[in-house]
Enzyme design. Structure first.
Site, PDB file in Angstrom:
ATOM      1  N   ASN A  84      45.674 -45.076  33.052  1.00  0.00           N
ATOM      2  CA  ASN A  84      46.728 -45.908  32.446  1.00  0.00           C
ATOM      3  C   ASN A  84      46.442 -46.298  30.995  1.00  0.00           C
ATOM      4  O   ASN A  84      46.939 -47.300  30.506  1.00  0.00           O
ATOM      5  CB  ASN A  84      47.011 -47.123  33.330  1.00  0.00           C
ATOM      6  CG  ASN A  84      45.798 -48.003  33.515  1.00  0.00           C
ATOM      7  OD1 ASN A  84      44.752 -47.767  32.915  1.00  0.00           O
ATOM      8  ND2 ASN A  84      45.933 -49.027  34.331  1.00  0.00           N
ATOM      9  N   TYR A  93      33.205 -52.696  34.955  1.00  0.00           N
ATOM     10  CA  TYR A  93      34.210 -52.929  36.003  1.00  0.00           C
ATOM     11  C   TYR A  93      33.577 -53.524  37.268  1.00  0.00           C
ATOM     12  O   TYR A  93      34.121 -53.352  38.360  1.00  0.00           O
ATOM     13  CB  TYR A  93      34.952 -51.637  36.315  1.00  0.00           C
ATOM     14  CG  TYR A  93      36.073 -51.338  35.334  1.00  0.00           C
ATOM     15  CD1 TYR A  93      37.163 -52.197  35.207  1.00  0.00           C
ATOM     16  CD2 TYR A  93      36.059 -50.190  34.552  1.00  0.00           C
ATOM     17  CE1 TYR A  93      38.206 -51.931  34.319  1.00  0.00           C
ATOM     18  CE2 TYR A  93      37.104 -49.918  33.664  1.00  0.00           C
ATOM     19  CZ  TYR A  93      38.171 -50.800  33.562  1.00  0.00           C
ATOM     20  OH  TYR A  93      39.205 -50.533  32.691  1.00  0.00           O
ATOM     21  N   ARG A  99      48.242 -58.194  26.781  1.00  0.00           N
ATOM     22  CA  ARG A  99      48.670 -57.783  28.131  1.00  0.00           C
ATOM     23  C   ARG A  99      50.156 -57.414  28.127  1.00  0.00           C
ATOM     24  O   ARG A  99      50.572 -56.511  28.852  1.00  0.00           O
ATOM     25  CB  ARG A  99      48.395 -58.904  29.145  1.00  0.00           C
ATOM     26  CG  ARG A  99      46.920 -59.311  29.287  1.00  0.00           C
ATOM     27  CD  ARG A  99      46.067 -58.309  29.999  1.00  0.00           C
ATOM     28  NE  ARG A  99      46.567 -57.954  31.298  1.00  0.00           N
ATOM     29  CZ  ARG A  99      45.866 -57.254  32.205  1.00  0.00           C
ATOM     30  NH1 ARG A  99      44.622 -56.870  31.941  1.00  0.00           N
ATOM     31  NH2 ARG A  99      46.385 -56.937  33.354  1.00  0.00           N
ATOM     32  N   LYS A 124      41.500 -45.805  26.679  1.00  0.00           N
ATOM     33  CA  LYS A 124      40.747 -45.132  27.741  1.00  0.00           C
ATOM     34  C   LYS A 124      40.674 -43.610  27.497  1.00  0.00           C
ATOM     35  O   LYS A 124      41.423 -43.071  26.666  1.00  0.00           O
ATOM     36  CB  LYS A 124      41.393 -45.452  29.089  1.00  0.00           C
ATOM     37  CG  LYS A 124      41.294 -46.938  29.474  1.00  0.00           C
ATOM     38  CD  LYS A 124      41.858 -47.178  30.874  1.00  0.00           C
ATOM     39  CE  LYS A 124      41.721 -48.632  31.284  1.00  0.00           C
ATOM     40  NZ  LYS A 124      42.219 -48.869  32.675  1.00  0.00           N
ATOM     41  N   GLU A 156      33.651 -59.347  27.451  1.00  0.00           N
ATOM     42  CA  GLU A 156      33.901 -57.937  27.157  1.00  0.00           C
ATOM     43  C   GLU A 156      33.651 -57.636  25.676  1.00  0.00           C
ATOM     44  O   GLU A 156      33.143 -56.556  25.335  1.00  0.00           O
ATOM     45  CB  GLU A 156      35.316 -57.557  27.594  1.00  0.00           C
ATOM     46  CG  GLU A 156      35.434 -57.563  29.116  1.00  0.00           C
ATOM     47  CD  GLU A 156      36.850 -57.391  29.660  1.00  0.00           C
ATOM     48  OE1 GLU A 156      36.983 -57.324  30.897  1.00  0.00           O
ATOM     49  OE2 GLU A 156      37.811 -57.332  28.863  1.00  0.00           O
TER      50      GLU A 156
HETATM   51  P1  IDP Z   1      44.298 -54.049  34.463  1.00  0.00           P
HETATM   52  O1  IDP Z   1      43.622 -52.909  33.732  1.00  0.00           O
HETATM   53  O2  IDP Z   1      45.796 -54.014  34.282  1.00  0.00           O
HETATM   54  O3  IDP Z   1      43.699 -55.409  34.150  1.00  0.00           O
HETATM   55  P2  IDP Z   1      42.893 -54.174  37.018  1.00  0.00           P
HETATM   56  O4  IDP Z   1      43.511 -54.629  38.296  1.00  0.00           O
HETATM   57  O5  IDP Z   1      41.920 -55.096  36.349  1.00  0.00           O
HETATM   58  O6  IDP Z   1      44.088 -53.780  36.024  1.00  0.00           O
HETATM   59  O7  IDP Z   1      42.203 -52.791  37.323  1.00  0.00           O
HETATM   60  C1  IDP Z   1      41.298 -52.207  36.392  1.00  0.00           C
HETATM   61  C2  IDP Z   1      41.602 -50.741  36.282  1.00  0.00           C
HETATM   62  O8  IDP Z   1      41.327 -50.099  37.532  1.00  0.00           O
HETATM   63  C3  IDP Z   1      43.079 -50.384  36.003  1.00  0.00           C
HETATM   64  O9  IDP Z   1      43.446 -50.504  34.655  1.00  0.00           O
HETATM   65  C4  IDP Z   1      43.149 -48.966  36.523  1.00  0.00           C
HETATM   66  O10 IDP Z   1      42.579 -48.028  35.605  1.00  0.00           O
HETATM   67  C5  IDP Z   1      42.264 -49.055  37.766  1.00  0.00           C
HETATM   68  N1  IDP Z   1      43.025 -49.389  38.967  1.00  0.00           N
HETATM   69  C6  IDP Z   1      43.556 -50.605  39.312  1.00  0.00           C
HETATM   70  N2  IDP Z   1      44.192 -50.559  40.492  1.00  0.00           N
HETATM   71  C7  IDP Z   1      44.051 -49.279  40.915  1.00  0.00           C
HETATM   72  C8  IDP Z   1      44.496 -48.584  42.107  1.00  0.00           C
HETATM   73  O11 IDP Z   1      45.133 -49.145  43.005  1.00  0.00           O
HETATM   74  N3  IDP Z   1      44.161 -47.257  42.192  1.00  0.00           N
HETATM   75  C9  IDP Z   1      43.451 -46.608  41.224  1.00  0.00           C
HETATM   76  N4  IDP Z   1      43.009 -47.224  40.122  1.00  0.00           N
HETATM   77  C10 IDP Z   1      43.312 -48.532  39.959  1.00  0.00           C
HETATM   78 MG    MG Z   2      41.814 -56.124  34.571  1.00  0.00          MG
END
Ligand code: IDP
Ligand code: MG
Length: 139
Positions: free
Chosen positions: A114, A51, A87, A11, A128
């Protein structure tokens, strides 16, 4: 387990911080073969589409802003059990909950910024990969 392909992305936060090389090294150390790889930058429409599953979530607009702020590195990875394996290498979405030695534990600032994306299931992995790569890139 069987040999699978999955999609991953470094990212904008991690590319800007110069962490891409270390993250790629972690992938290789974990046994992933890099099938295809490219640096690119998402438009707002592309980030929204990528997304789309999260479009109703309160963090969606912030996520799109983050994902469009700079270059990303997209890649196709292959390994035995690649989807679940990636993962594991990534760690939990929230770095505060991520296990020691994972990418997010080492490098991520917070639950939004992240560092890395990885597909979460065979269907999303294929979709994807198709979002970023052509058939010919993946042979
Ligand atoms: P993942 O990337 O671990 O699969 P997802 O729940 O699919 O997590 O969420 C996609 C992305 O959205 C996350 O990687 C993060 O960048 C962002 N995200 C997820 N939850 C939150 C939140 O509660 N606050 C802000 N950003 C979030
Ligand atoms: Mg995800």
């Amino acid at each position: 387990m069987s040999v699978e392909r999955t999609f991953s992305m470094v990212k904008p936060d991690a590319v800007a911080a110069g962490q891409a090389g270390a993250i790629l090294a972690m992938m290789e150390k974990a046994g992933f073969k890099i099938l295809a790889l490219r640096m690119t930058r998402l438009t707002e429409a592309q980030a929204q589409a990528f997304y789309a599953v999260h479009r109703e979530r309160p963090f969606f607009s912030g996520l799109v802003k983050f994902m469009t702020e700079g270059p990303i590195i997209v890649m196709a990875l292959e390994r035995d059990g690649a989807i679940a394996g990636l993962r594991e290498v990534m760690g939990s979405t929230n770095p505060a909950n991520a296990a020691e030695g994972t990418v997010r534990k080492r490098f991520a600032a917070n639950i939004e910024r992240n560092c890395i994306h990885g597909s979460d299931a065979p269907e999303t992995a294929e979709a994807e990969l198709r979002f970023f790569f052509n058939t010919a890139d993946l042979l």
